[in-house]
Design a protein around this motif. Structure first.
Motif, PDB file in Angstrom:
ATOM      1  N   SER A 180       0.816  -1.212   0.000  1.00  0.00           N
ATOM      2  CA  SER A 180       0.000   0.000   0.000  1.00  0.00           C
ATOM      3  C   SER A 180       0.853   1.266   0.000  1.00  0.00           C
ATOM      4  O   SER A 180       0.330   2.356  -0.212  1.00  0.00           O
ATOM      5  CB  SER A 180      -0.981   0.000   1.177  1.00  0.00           C
ATOM      6  OG  SER A 180      -0.310   0.132   2.393  1.00  0.00           O
ATOM      7  N   HIS A 181       2.155   1.153   0.200  1.00  0.00           N
ATOM      8  CA  HIS A 181       2.969   2.378   0.162  1.00  0.00           C
ATOM      9  C   HIS A 181       3.353   2.761  -1.271  1.00  0.00           C
ATOM     10  O   HIS A 181       3.789   3.886  -1.513  1.00  0.00           O
ATOM     11  CB  HIS A 181       4.233   2.241   1.029  1.00  0.00           C
ATOM     12  CG  HIS A 181       5.372   1.506   0.384  1.00  0.00           C
ATOM     13  ND1 HIS A 181       5.477   0.139   0.345  1.00  0.00           N
ATOM     14  CD2 HIS A 181       6.470   1.960  -0.262  1.00  0.00           C
ATOM     15  CE1 HIS A 181       6.591  -0.210  -0.277  1.00  0.00           C
ATOM     16  NE2 HIS A 181       7.213   0.872  -0.659  1.00  0.00           N
ATOM     17  N   VAL A 182       3.187   1.837  -2.205  1.00  0.00           N
ATOM     18  CA  VAL A 182       3.736   2.054  -3.545  1.00  0.00           C
ATOM     19  C   VAL A 182       3.112   3.266  -4.235  1.00  0.00           C
ATOM     20  O   VAL A 182       3.815   4.108  -4.788  1.00  0.00           O
ATOM     21  CB  VAL A 182       3.575   0.780  -4.410  1.00  0.00           C
ATOM     22  CG1 VAL A 182       4.073   1.028  -5.821  1.00  0.00           C
ATOM     23  CG2 VAL A 182       4.334  -0.377  -3.764  1.00  0.00           C
ATOM     24  N   LEU A 185       4.544   6.606  -1.932  1.00  0.00           N
ATOM     25  CA  LEU A 185       5.964   6.910  -1.896  1.00  0.00           C
ATOM     26  C   LEU A 185       6.596   6.853  -3.295  1.00  0.00           C
ATOM     27  O   LEU A 185       7.358   7.725  -3.667  1.00  0.00           O
ATOM     28  CB  LEU A 185       6.667   5.927  -0.949  1.00  0.00           C
ATOM     29  CG  LEU A 185       8.162   6.128  -0.808  1.00  0.00           C
ATOM     30  CD1 LEU A 185       8.486   7.506  -0.276  1.00  0.00           C
ATOM     31  CD2 LEU A 185       8.749   5.054   0.090  1.00  0.00           C
ATOM     32  N   HIS A 186       6.288   5.796  -4.051  1.00  0.00           N
ATOM     33  CA  HIS A 186       6.957   5.631  -5.348  1.00  0.00           C
ATOM     34  C   HIS A 186       6.139   6.198  -6.504  1.00  0.00           C
ATOM     35  O   HIS A 186       6.678   6.644  -7.505  1.00  0.00           O
ATOM     36  CB  HIS A 186       7.248   4.160  -5.615  1.00  0.00           C
ATOM     37  CG  HIS A 186       7.991   3.499  -4.505  1.00  0.00           C
ATOM     38  ND1 HIS A 186       9.102   4.057  -3.926  1.00  0.00           N
ATOM     39  CD2 HIS A 186       7.768   2.344  -3.838  1.00  0.00           C
ATOM     40  CE1 HIS A 186       9.536   3.258  -2.953  1.00  0.00           C
ATOM     41  NE2 HIS A 186       8.748   2.215  -2.878  1.00  0.00           N
ATOM     42  N   GLY A 187       4.816   6.164  -6.364  1.00  0.00           N
ATOM     43  CA  GLY A 187       3.961   6.601  -7.473  1.00  0.00           C
ATOM     44  C   GLY A 187       3.729   8.102  -7.459  1.00  0.00           C
ATOM     45  O   GLY A 187       3.286   8.675  -8.440  1.00  0.00           O
ATOM     46  N   GLN A 344      14.108   5.960  -1.717  1.00  0.00           N
ATOM     47  CA  GLN A 344      12.823   6.335  -1.104  1.00  0.00           C
ATOM     48  C   GLN A 344      12.503   5.343   0.012  1.00  0.00           C
ATOM     49  O   GLN A 344      12.084   5.718   1.106  1.00  0.00           O
ATOM     50  CB  GLN A 344      11.713   6.337  -2.169  1.00  0.00           C
ATOM     51  CG  GLN A 344      11.826   7.540  -3.105  1.00  0.00           C
ATOM     52  CD  GLN A 344      11.070   7.378  -4.411  1.00  0.00           C
ATOM     53  OE1 GLN A 344      10.404   6.367  -4.650  1.00  0.00           O
ATOM     54  NE2 GLN A 344      11.161   8.373  -5.269  1.00  0.00           N
ATOM     55  N   ASP A 345      12.721   4.069  -0.262  1.00  0.00           N
ATOM     56  CA  ASP A 345      12.470   3.059   0.773  1.00  0.00           C
ATOM     57  C   ASP A 345      13.486   3.146   1.914  1.00  0.00           C
ATOM     58  O   ASP A 345      13.122   3.192   3.085  1.00  0.00           O
ATOM     59  CB  ASP A 345      12.529   1.647   0.170  1.00  0.00           C
ATOM     60  CG  ASP A 345      11.262   1.295  -0.591  1.00  0.00           C
ATOM     61  OD1 ASP A 345      10.180   1.800  -0.226  1.00  0.00           O
ATOM     62  OD2 ASP A 345      11.342   0.509  -1.553  1.00  0.00           O
ATOM     63  N   SER A 346      14.771   3.154   1.570  1.00  0.00           N
ATOM     64  CA  SER A 346      15.769   3.074   2.637  1.00  0.00           C
ATOM     65  C   SER A 346      15.732   4.306   3.535  1.00  0.00           C
ATOM     66  O   SER A 346      15.883   4.207   4.753  1.00  0.00           O
ATOM     67  CB  SER A 346      17.175   2.859   2.066  1.00  0.00           C
ATOM     68  OG  SER A 346      17.594   4.007   1.367  1.00  0.00           O
TER      69      SER A 346
END
Ligand code: FES
Ligand SMILES: [Fe+2]
Lengths: 433, 160
Positions: A180-182, A185-187, A344-346
């Motif tokens: 659900s973060h995609v 955070l990434h999109g 973005q993740d790290s």
């Protein structure tokens, strides 16, 4: 919210801990073959599952992974001389074979008799694909060699990178499961086109479904050895567009594919309880990666990262606030202001602290995937500890798996509807839109 | 470049030592979780977990068209009132799911922006397409198949 004792159980992977023993039933990636590039090359320090080791490649081409410290007085064998048949400590000259067996102790009169009783703890180090893998557990329980598809396709079809991540392995894994973060955070949220901007994702029909429906529904299904996490969006009338992420115990995840782009995924390998390796791979089941794709991957696109040359530490790291760009954050070009999926993740996972205190979390119902994965990890570790139960995920049948992106009729279970799409089948292309 | 800042002002604060300064105060329970069983089989599962010392979770079954929920004591309560100050509805069902009630409860949750999660308990033959069709439009997230332990762990995790 998690009880503190369960948080400890899941995050501690040193020798003798329940989760550490669980990890010691799996082959784990340890080094890229490039790190031991030729016979007789310099040794490499390895820390994995809170054990300090040294990896060697003898002049004869034999790989070995052993206790980093010389049995005599504890000098790091990183300073060792790689010689015929092994490595020699430069302090007093004790020499070890690739399996850690002492083979020469020059100071001893009865050298060979003395050596018999000196052996450094060692583990197998085996090349599968472009990686060197090790198994740190009981030799009697050693599973078959890994058969993950990214490591078994021909070399020209696959690319693997790694980056150092400064937090506990579980935080990193949970990012891989938490679909659900995609979108955010990434999109880039409602205004972003974060994914279309990346050459390794652009142009897939699926991207339009992503944009057309920002609030996916999720379905979590168990599969031998792990979970399938399906994100469902509206597609054409009476159909759903599914993006399915597999997780295989304990630390393997894959990202759903886009169009004919390569498939990608991760291994989240504990270094110690406060650091891990994020291994990131990309492969295409039926064609070589193009030069452009390979260049993009090396340049840190897709799931990969730009690392400080000569190291595996990302250029954007916690010493420079991940090079956050507040202007791009403001305009929404990069939702968090940090560039690239990997960082973005790290950046966010490291910001939680080395081992996040899960007693302070506030999970919501959409975190079911994470809740379920923790439950499976805890049960596997406890069953191994209490009953010696062999865990799932460490045999080839569970490793021959792929992520999937597919459009299915609305009443179909995504597992049944996808047929064999989740099975890695040599020579058969991935199922992707 | 700004002048050097103390460690707690930059990302380097992500150390174990600094993490210990995360301020500590009790977290509130979830506002109120409603657990609704949509058939008899599901109701048995719900009854089996309700005796744990939950915060504010309430447990129901949903007979008929679903405009009234039945408390475990067998008391009928209007759906709207029971959803009034809830923030999540957990829907529990099997293949015998009362689809009409799911639609009523699901739609009522949707208009109130209440989060919904579904747990589907399979029988030997798995789960049917009708079961999925009944619940998919209304459950933001589905665990399928799920069992009683999953319900307990979900409720614990969200501090229900
Ligand atoms: S919104 Fe998920 S951690 Fe903050
Ligand atoms: Fe991510």
């Amino acid at each position: 919210m998690l009880r503190p004792d369960i948080n400890d159980l899941l995050t501690q992977t040193g020798p003798g801990t329940p989760m550490g023993e669980l990890f010691r039933r799996y082959w784990q990636p340890v080094l890229h073959t490039d790190e031991l590039p030729e016979d007789g090359c310099p040794p490499v320090r390895v820390k994995i599952l809170s054990e300090r080791l040294i990896a060697v490649r003898t002049p004869e081409g034999e790989y070995g992974l052993m206790d980093e410290f010389c049995a005599h007085r504890g000098v790091s064998l990183w300073f060792g001389r790689v010689e015929e048949g092994g490595i020699r400590c430069p302090y007093h000259g004790w020499k070890y074979a690739a399996d850690g067996q002492a083979i020469d102790v020059p100071s001893e009169l009865n050298n060979s008799e003395f050596c018999k009783n000196v052996k450094l703890r060692s583990y197998p180090l085996v090349k599968v694909g472009d990686l060197l893998w090790s198994y740190l557990g009981d030799p009697a329980k050693q599973p078959p060699l890994p058969e993950w598809e990214f490591a078994t396709v021909p070399s020209e079809q696959t690319f693997t990178s790694k980056r150092f991540q400064e937090c506990n392995w579980l935080q990193a894994l949970e990012g891989g499961i938490d679909s659900s973060h995609v979108t955010w955070l990434h999109g880039g949220g409602p205004n972003g086109d974060g994914l279309e901007a990346d050459p390794l994702f652009a142009g897939a029909r699926g991207n339009q479904y992503n944009k057309g429906d920002l609030k996916p529904y999720f379905e979590i299904v168990e599969r031998d050895g792990g979970l399938l996490i399906g994100a469902r969006r509206n597609a054409e009338e009476g159909h759903y567009y599914w993006r399915v992420t597999p997780w295989v115990l304990p630390n393997f995840t894959m990202v759903p594919p886009r169009g004919d782009h390569s498939l990608h995924g991760h291994f989240w390998v504990p270094i110690d309880d406060e650091n891990c390796w994020a291994w990131s791979f990309d492969y295409h089941p039926v064609r070589p990666l193009t030069a452009a794709e390979r260049d993009a991957m090396k340049g840190g696109a897709g799931v990969h990262s730009k690392n400080v040359p000569g190291t595996y530490r990302p250029v954007a790291n916690k010493d420079n606030d991940y090079l956050i760009d507040r202007e791009k954050q403001r305009t929404g070009e990069w939702f968090s202001g940090v560039e690239g999926i990997a960082i973005q993740d790290s950046s966010l996972q490291e910001s939680m602290g080395p081992i996040v205190d899960r007693t302070k979390e506030r999970l919501v119902a959409t975190d079911v995937g994470i809740i379920k994965a923790r439950q499976k990890l805890r049960r596997a570790a406890e069953a191994l500890r209490d009953y010696g139960t062999e865990p799932l995920g460490n045999r080839p049948a569970h490793q021959r798996i792929r992520s999937v992106a597919v459009v299915l009729p609305a009443d179909q279970s995504f597992v049944e509807g996808s047929g064999e799409a989740f099975d890695a089948r040599p020579g058969v292309a991935q199922t992707s839109v | 470049m700004a002048e050097p800042s103390p460690v707690s002002r930059c990302a380097r604060a992500a150390t174990a030592k600094e993490a210990a300064y995360r301020i500590d105060y009790p977290l509130a329970y979830a506002r109120s979780t409603r657990v609704v069983a949509f058939d008899d089989e599901a109701a048995r599962t719900v009854r089996a977990v309700m005796d744990e010392p939950w915060g504010q979770a309430q447990f129901y079954s949903a007979p008929g068209p679903g405009h009234e929920l039945l408390t475990v004591a067998g008391e009928a309560r209007p759906l709207a009132g029971e959803l009034a100050d809830s923030d999540s509805v957990i829907m529990v069902a099997t293949n015998r799911v009362n689809a009409e009630a799911v639609a009523t409860v699901g739609a009522a949750a949707q208009v109130r922006a209440i989060m919904t999660a579904g747990l589907l308990m399979a029988d030997e033959d798995g789960l049917t397409g009708e079961t999925f069709m009944a619940i998919r439009p209304y459950a933001r997230i589905l665990l399928a198949p799920a069992d009683q332990d999953d319900l307990v762990e979900l409720l614990r995790a969200i501090r229900a």
